[in-house]
Scaffold this motif. Structure first.
Motif, PDB file in Angstrom:
ATOM      1  N   ASP A 108       1.442  -0.022   3.888  1.00 27.26           N
ATOM      2  CA  ASP A 108       1.984  -1.323   4.703  1.00 27.26           C
ATOM      3  C   ASP A 108       2.763  -1.542   3.811  1.00 27.26           C
ATOM      4  N   VAL A 109       3.875  -1.554   3.529  1.00 22.42           N
ATOM      5  CA  VAL A 109       5.390  -2.684   3.646  1.00 22.42           C
ATOM      6  C   VAL A 109       5.882  -3.555   4.256  1.00 22.42           C
ATOM      7  N   THR A 110       5.334  -4.473   5.510  1.00 22.57           N
ATOM      8  CA  THR A 110       5.181  -5.343   5.982  1.00 22.57           C
ATOM      9  C   THR A 110       5.751  -5.988   5.080  1.00 22.57           C
ATOM     10  N   LYS A 111       5.403  -6.626   4.165  1.00 23.29           N
ATOM     11  CA  LYS A 111       5.572  -7.788   3.828  1.00 23.29           C
ATOM     12  C   LYS A 111       6.576  -7.521   2.968  1.00 23.29           C
ATOM     13  N   LEU A 112       7.048  -6.340   2.230  1.00 20.84           N
ATOM     14  CA  LEU A 112       7.551  -6.110   2.013  1.00 20.84           C
ATOM     15  C   LEU A 112       9.314  -6.486   2.198  1.00 20.84           C
TER      16      LEU A 112
END
Length: 478
Positions: A120-124
């Motif tokens: 999961d790279v949503t926050k990044l």
């Protein structure tokens, strides 16, 4: 037969426990697309529970079709999808940015299912988008000047007293008068971005944007779309987006730790430098490149070339002008100047004027190896300043933060070598001296192997190997 079943059950239990413990999301489907396994990490990413998911078809859980589902395509073709950057949507409409790889599962020559490993790279991605938006706001419609161009530093921020750094700054000022590519290398914390921003602000491009990105912090597929931008439909959920190369415009693009970038992406950048044009991911239109490109590595670029993390051809393109920043331990003259600078800087911030450092502590600072370089020195000075009482104006050992106090001994001179040089072979003398140095370093760091390795400038695994070879136990030297 019963023993085989027991062993198989044990192996299955061990495998399931391992999959449940990892941070990546795992989903397994059968040949028809029915979900048969779904781990806890993917539960957290999707906001779903396995009870809702296991036993259901992919198309009932996610907004996919037989044509857009990687699992169904992999089962059909037998070919994996590796490191795909995509946006997918749960059945409830929740948007998630992922980097995932999907592989077929074989039994003999027959495909019996597929599985995906997801990050999961949503926050990044949100953080990076916020950074790009902030840079746009800082640049403004009028193009900006001074610190409105996305920078914080000029040559005035480079504090030094040594001849080495004086020579470096002269070299950097020459680089500012040219328009060629610049590569800066030096250990972490030496000030690579300060020198790069200083060159930009002293160049003819000073009124244009400065855009920097740390290549080591971004997954490869996401890094490519961030650099080049995307065209709507290039991959699942892709939209038209402007990449950092376009964001830089006529200014400067800084690729920090380029040796962390994959060789394939380095090859694409090489084409950009050669042709001075690029295409967005999924696009066909050639877009001209106007920006100047700076890059950096945290180790000697030739070592990077030898170990395969930096292409030799891209080095020649990126290192038209090369600047080496030596570590702080190799320029002790600068330590005093930096101590005074940071005491003055944080004295104003914390309202503590006229502060000085105890002579014994300053001597300890001068003998310390500073594995974190200038960044580590600044952090420790700031911590000390924040620990002073309002009526105090002398920083001493008592003000050091607890996690670093063991690194600095009041006796700054090491014990003399205990073994007589007149006896024994050279090999034995060097072995004894190595053992003494390691034992003293471990003692200064309270037996902490990681901190001792940083002080010695070697990897933790390397130190552990030397300790085993020399018969040193960390708990014995505390």
């Amino acid at each position: 037969m019963q023993g085989d079943d027991s062993n198989r059950a044990e192996r299955l239990t061990m495998l399931e426990n391992t999959i449940e413990a990892i941070s990546e999301g795992i989903i397994i489907t059968d040949v028809d697309g029915t979900i048969i396994y779904y781990n806890r990490a993917l539960e957290r990413m999707d906001g779903l529970s396995r009870d809702e998911v296991i036993g259901r078809h992919l198309m009932d859980v996610y907004r996919v079709t037989p044509e857009t589902s990687e699992h169904l395509t992999v089962v059909k073709t037998g070919k994996p999808f590796k490191e795909l950057a995509k946006i997918h949507y749960t059945a409830e409409g929740r948007e998630i940015s992922l980097v995932s790889s999907t592989y077929p599962v074989y039994m003999g020559n027959k495909v019996i299912g597929a599985f995906s490993v997801c990050r999961d790279v949503t926050k990044l991605k949100d953080l990076l988008n916020e950074k790009v938006l902030l840079q746009k706001q800082m640049h403004g419609e009028e193009g900006g000047s001074g610190f409105k161009n996305g920078t914080r530093y000029t040559f005035a921020d480079f504090v030094y007293a040594s001849r080495e750094m004086e020579k470096l700054v002269r070299q950097a000022r020459k680089a500012a008068k040219t328009d060629c590519a610049v590569l800066v290398y030096g250990e972490t914390g030496t000030g690579k971005e300060i020198i790069v921003q200083s060159i930009h602000n002293a160049s003819s491009r000073r009124d244009e944007p400065f855009v920097g990105i740390n290549c080591a912090a971004i997954p490869e597929t996401l890094l490519e779309s961030l650099l080049f931008g995307t065209v709507k439909g290039a991959f699942t959920g892709a939209v038209d987006s402007v990449g950092l190369i376009e964001q830089a415009g006529n200014g400067t693009l800084f690729l920090d730790e380029i040796n962390s970038m994959s060789p394939s992406l380095q090859a694409k950048l090489l084409r950009v430098l050669q042709e001075r044009t690029f295409r967005r991911v999924g696009g066909k239109k050639e877009i001209p490149v106007s920006c100047r490109i700076f890059s950096s590595t945290n180790m000697d670029p030739w070592e990077c070339i030898i170990n395969g993390t930096l292409r030799e051809d891209i080095y020649y393109r990126f290192a038209v002008f090369t600047i080496y920043i030596p570590p702080l331990r190799e320029r002790p003259e600068d330590i005093k100047a930096l101590i005074n600078h940071f005491i003055g800087k944080y004295g104003k911030i914390y309202g503590q004027l006229g502060v000085r450092m105890d002579s014994q502590l300053k001597e300890a600072f001068l003998h310390y190896r500073w594995p974190g370089n200038v960044r580590e020195l600044e952090h420790i000075i700031e911590s000390c300043m924040s620990m002073l009482d309002p009526n105090e104006n002398l920083i001493s050992f008592e003000h050091l933060p607890p996690h670093v106090s063991t690194r600095f001994a009041k006796k700054t001179v090491s014990r003399p070598f205990k073994r007589s040089i007149s006896g024994g072979t050279l090999h034995q003398i060097l072995k004894d001296y190595e053992k003494q140095v390691i034992e003293e370093t471990l003692a200064r760091n309270g037996g902490n192997i990681s901190r001792a390795a940083r002080e010695l400038g070697i990897l933790r695994q390397n130190l552990q190997y030397r300790m085993r070879r020399l018969g040193i136990r960390a708990e014995a030297v505390r």
